[in-house]
Design a protein around this motif. Structure first.
Motif, PDB file in Angstrom:
ATOM      1  N   HIS A  91       0.840  -1.198   0.000  1.00 27.55           N
ATOM      2  CA  HIS A  91       0.000   0.000   0.000  1.00 27.55           C
ATOM      3  C   HIS A  91       0.875   1.249   0.000  1.00 27.55           C
ATOM      4  N   LYS A  92       0.332   2.351  -0.504  1.00 26.87           N
ATOM      5  CA  LYS A  92       1.082   3.610  -0.539  1.00 26.87           C
ATOM      6  C   LYS A  92       1.503   4.048   0.861  1.00 26.87           C
ATOM      7  N   ALA A  93       0.645   3.794   1.859  1.00 28.87           N
ATOM      8  CA  ALA A  93       0.988   4.185   3.230  1.00 28.87           C
ATOM      9  C   ALA A  93       2.221   3.441   3.720  1.00 28.87           C
ATOM     10  N   THR A  94       2.364   2.183   3.289  1.00 20.60           N
ATOM     11  CA  THR A  94       3.535   1.394   3.677  1.00 20.60           C
ATOM     12  C   THR A  94       4.798   1.984   3.062  1.00 20.60           C
ATOM     13  N   VAL A  95       4.710   2.407   1.811  1.00 26.52           N
ATOM     14  CA  VAL A  95       5.844   3.056   1.159  1.00 26.52           C
ATOM     15  C   VAL A  95       6.242   4.322   1.906  1.00 26.52           C
ATOM     16  N   SER A  96       5.237   5.104   2.268  1.00 27.34           N
ATOM     17  CA  SER A  96       5.500   6.352   2.978  1.00 27.34           C
ATOM     18  C   SER A  96       6.232   6.103   4.291  1.00 27.34           C
ATOM     19  N   ARG A  97       5.776   5.103   5.021  1.00 26.66           N
ATOM     20  CA  ARG A  97       6.427   4.799   6.307  1.00 26.66           C
ATOM     21  C   ARG A  97       7.823   4.216   6.096  1.00 26.66           C
ATOM     22  N   ALA A  98       7.978   3.358   5.108  1.00 29.53           N
ATOM     23  CA  ALA A  98       9.257   2.685   4.888  1.00 29.53           C
ATOM     24  C   ALA A  98      10.351   3.648   4.439  1.00 29.53           C
ATOM     25  N   LEU A  99       9.972   4.717   3.753  1.00 28.12           N
ATOM     26  CA  LEU A  99      10.951   5.667   3.225  1.00 28.12           C
ATOM     27  C   LEU A  99      11.166   6.870   4.126  1.00 28.12           C
ATOM     28  N   ASN A 100      10.551   6.841   5.296  1.00 28.03           N
ATOM     29  CA  ASN A 100      10.690   7.929   6.261  1.00 28.03           C
ATOM     30  C   ASN A 100      11.493   7.421   7.454  1.00 28.03           C
TER      31      ASN A 100
ATOM     32  N   HIS B 230      10.709   2.124  11.313  1.00 22.18           N
ATOM     33  CA  HIS B 230      10.666   1.030  12.291  1.00 22.18           C
ATOM     34  C   HIS B 230       9.287   0.391  12.384  1.00 22.18           C
ATOM     35  N   GLN B 231       8.256   1.067  11.841  1.00 21.49           N
ATOM     36  CA  GLN B 231       6.896   0.542  11.889  1.00 21.49           C
ATOM     37  C   GLN B 231       6.635  -0.496  10.790  1.00 21.49           C
ATOM     38  N   VAL B 232       7.617  -0.672   9.898  1.00 22.68           N
ATOM     39  CA  VAL B 232       7.444  -1.565   8.754  1.00 22.68           C
ATOM     40  C   VAL B 232       8.366  -2.775   8.920  1.00 22.68           C
TER      41      VAL B 232
ATOM     42  N   LEU C 292      21.972  13.869  13.189  1.00 26.07           N
ATOM     43  CA  LEU C 292      20.758  14.182  12.435  1.00 26.07           C
ATOM     44  C   LEU C 292      20.460  13.161  11.338  1.00 26.07           C
ATOM     45  N   ALA C 293      21.496  12.733  10.608  1.00 21.95           N
ATOM     46  CA  ALA C 293      21.279  11.908   9.413  1.00 21.95           C
ATOM     47  C   ALA C 293      20.486  10.636   9.697  1.00 21.95           C
ATOM     48  N   PRO C 294      20.823   9.834  10.719  1.00 25.01           N
ATOM     49  CA  PRO C 294      20.042   8.617  10.965  1.00 25.01           C
ATOM     50  C   PRO C 294      18.598   8.889  11.362  1.00 25.01           C
ATOM     51  N   HIS C 295      18.321  10.125  11.782  1.00 26.57           N
ATOM     52  CA  HIS C 295      16.952  10.485  12.154  1.00 26.57           C
ATOM     53  C   HIS C 295      16.202  11.159  11.008  1.00 26.57           C
ATOM     54  N   GLY C 296      16.820  11.157   9.823  1.00 24.37           N
ATOM     55  CA  GLY C 296      16.139  11.686   8.653  1.00 24.37           C
ATOM     56  C   GLY C 296      16.210  13.188   8.498  1.00 24.37           C
ATOM     57  N   TYR C 297      17.037  13.853   9.288  1.00 26.94           N
ATOM     58  CA  TYR C 297      17.139  15.316   9.232  1.00 26.94           C
ATOM     59  C   TYR C 297      18.371  15.742   8.447  1.00 26.94           C
ATOM     60  N   THR C 298      18.290  16.934   7.869  1.00 25.83           N
ATOM     61  CA  THR C 298      19.406  17.537   7.147  1.00 25.83           C
ATOM     62  C   THR C 298      19.757  18.866   7.788  1.00 25.83           C
ATOM     63  N   ALA C 299      21.047  19.137   7.929  1.00 21.48           N
ATOM     64  CA  ALA C 299      21.502  20.413   8.483  1.00 21.48           C
ATOM     65  C   ALA C 299      21.699  21.423   7.358  1.00 21.48           C
ATOM     66  N   LEU C 300      21.145  22.614   7.530  1.00 18.58           N
ATOM     67  CA  LEU C 300      21.380  23.739   6.627  1.00 18.58           C
ATOM     68  C   LEU C 300      22.287  24.710   7.371  1.00 18.58           C
ATOM     69  N   ILE C 301      23.504  24.893   6.888  1.00 17.73           N
ATOM     70  CA  ILE C 301      24.542  25.604   7.638  1.00 17.73           C
ATOM     71  C   ILE C 301      24.741  27.004   7.086  1.00 17.73           C
TER      72      ILE C 301
ATOM     73  N   ALA D  69       6.306  18.380  -0.245  1.00 18.89           N
ATOM     74  CA  ALA D  69       4.961  17.820  -0.070  1.00 18.89           C
ATOM     75  C   ALA D  69       4.830  17.140   1.290  1.00 18.89           C
ATOM     76  N   ARG D  70       5.852  16.401   1.685  1.00 17.08           N
ATOM     77  CA  ARG D  70       5.805  15.745   2.997  1.00 17.08           C
ATOM     78  C   ARG D  70       5.745  16.775   4.122  1.00 17.08           C
ATOM     79  N   GLY D  71       6.490  17.879   3.938  1.00 21.21           N
ATOM     80  CA  GLY D  71       6.463  18.929   4.955  1.00 21.21           C
ATOM     81  C   GLY D  71       5.092  19.537   5.112  1.00 21.21           C
ATOM     82  N   LEU D  72       4.369  19.683   4.006  1.00 20.73           N
ATOM     83  CA  LEU D  72       3.016  20.231   4.081  1.00 20.73           C
ATOM     84  C   LEU D  72       2.083  19.280   4.823  1.00 20.73           C
ATOM     85  N   ARG D  73       2.312  17.965   4.643  1.00 20.80           N
ATOM     86  CA  ARG D  73       1.459  16.986   5.325  1.00 20.80           C
ATOM     87  C   ARG D  73       1.777  16.893   6.814  1.00 20.80           C
TER      88      ARG D  73
END
Length: 339
Positions: free
Chosen positions: A13-22, A27-29, A86-95, A52-56
């Motif tokens: 399902h699309k929701a599974t893709v969303s969780r797996a790529l975030n 960890h929920q997949v 930050l990287a393992p938690h999915g975050y990016t630093a803007l310096i 788009a993800r940020g808007l959601r």
């Protein structure tokens, strides 16, 4: 390619893709399913739309990092520590680099805010800091790094500056020095205040030892050179200098050479921060080593915790500093100054 294409390719399902790529929800997949989704995304060349993800989610998964001077060897290890967490938690630093300029700092803060970063790690703190106070009033998530501010109770990650300076003074006194000078940084830096106070307190615990504070306008090589040159030209040289940072210490060494003096034969010198290059100086510099990489990591951890809980805590984390003794310190040769 869309998330629907990846879902069809992976048979989920699309929701599974969303969780797996975030990174925040993978960890929920099931691990096998997550691997299948990632493989499908790679084969299709799918890249998640962060906007788009940020808007959601009302999260940009970015952190603003404001640094006063990226050419100062103090800061790159901190930035690496921040990115490491930050990287393992999915975050990016803007310096953003400010060169110590208030207008550049404000412009960087506003620009990063306009990009809807989720929070800031700020290493440009001063005792009284209008921009930081304004951010606190607006409820912006911020963690201070290396230097703090007295205006607002933001969390601060720093080294154990007082303990480091005390160790430096005790080391010099143990060698026989009785006339010490501390080249302090700018008076509106919390690091300068803490280190200066620790220097005076440490000197005060030793009978027959005098300690002088010499403020510097900046924590730079040029500032260290100018201040030490002033002392030497007036015949006011101590037998030992505790510099507010390693760059000031490098300036002191240059001034000594220009006046035909040698370190440590004529004047012993101690730095602060433990830059990698200090071991290669002539002579190798005795310095207080601070865990810069770990400081960056801890600042990132505190900030992400605050973002996740939507709280703004007031925590001060002081990581241990270690005196590294090298060849720039020795017993004073001027016997009259030795008790």
């Amino acid at each position: 390619m869309t998330i629907a294409d990846v879902a069809a390719r992976a048979g989920v399902h699309k929701a599974t893709v969303s969780r797996a790529l975030n990174k925040m929800t993978e960890h929920q997949v099931n691990q096998a399913t997550a691997r299948r989704v990632r493989k499908a995304a790679q084969e299709l060349g799918y890249v998640a739309n962060a906007v788009a993800r940020g808007l959601r989610t009302n999260s940009s998964m970015t952190i603003g990092v404001i640094i006063p001077d990226l050419t100062n060897p103090l800061f790159p290890p901190m930035v690496r520590g921040i990115e490491h967490y930050l990287a393992p938690h999915g975050y990016t630093a803007l310096i953003a680099n400010t060169d110590g300029d208030d207008d550049l700092e404000r412009a960087a803060f506003d620009s990063l805010s306009g990009r809807r970063v989720d929070g800031f790690i700020i290493a440009t703190g001063r005792m009284h800091h209008e921009l930081i106070a304004d951010a606190y009033r607006r409820g912006v998530h911020v963690v201070m790094l290396n230097r703090g501010t007295t205006d607002v109770p933001y969390s601060l990650v720093t080294g154990s500056d007082a303990a480091g300076v005390t160790a430096a003074v005790d080391h010099l006194v143990g060698l026989g020095h009785r006339d010490l000078v501390h080249l302090a940084g700018p008076k509106d830096f919390t690091t300068s205040t803490v280190r200066s106070g620790a220097f005076l307190a440490a000197v005060g615990r030793h009978a027959g030892v005098t300690g002088r504070l010499v403020p510097t306008p900046a924590l730079t090589i040029d500032a260290g050179l100018a201040c030490m040159d002033e002392l030497l030209r007036h015949g006011d040289a101590p037998t030992a200098v505790v510099a507010g940072n390693d760059m000031l210490a490098v300036g002191v060494l240059r001034a000594l050479r220009q006046h035909g003096l040698r370190c440590p034969d004529d004047v012993s010198v101690v730095g602060f921060n433990g830059m990698d290059s200090t071991e290669d100086l002539n002579p190798p510099l005795t310095t207080v080593q601070v865990p810069h990489f770990e400081m960056g990591t801890e600042a990132a951890r505190l900030l992400l915790d605050d973002i996740a809980s939507d709280e703004q805590r007031s925590v001060t984390v002081s990581l241990p500093a270690t005196l590294i003794i090298r060849e720039s310190t020795a017993a004073p040769r001027r016997a009259a100054l030795v008790a």
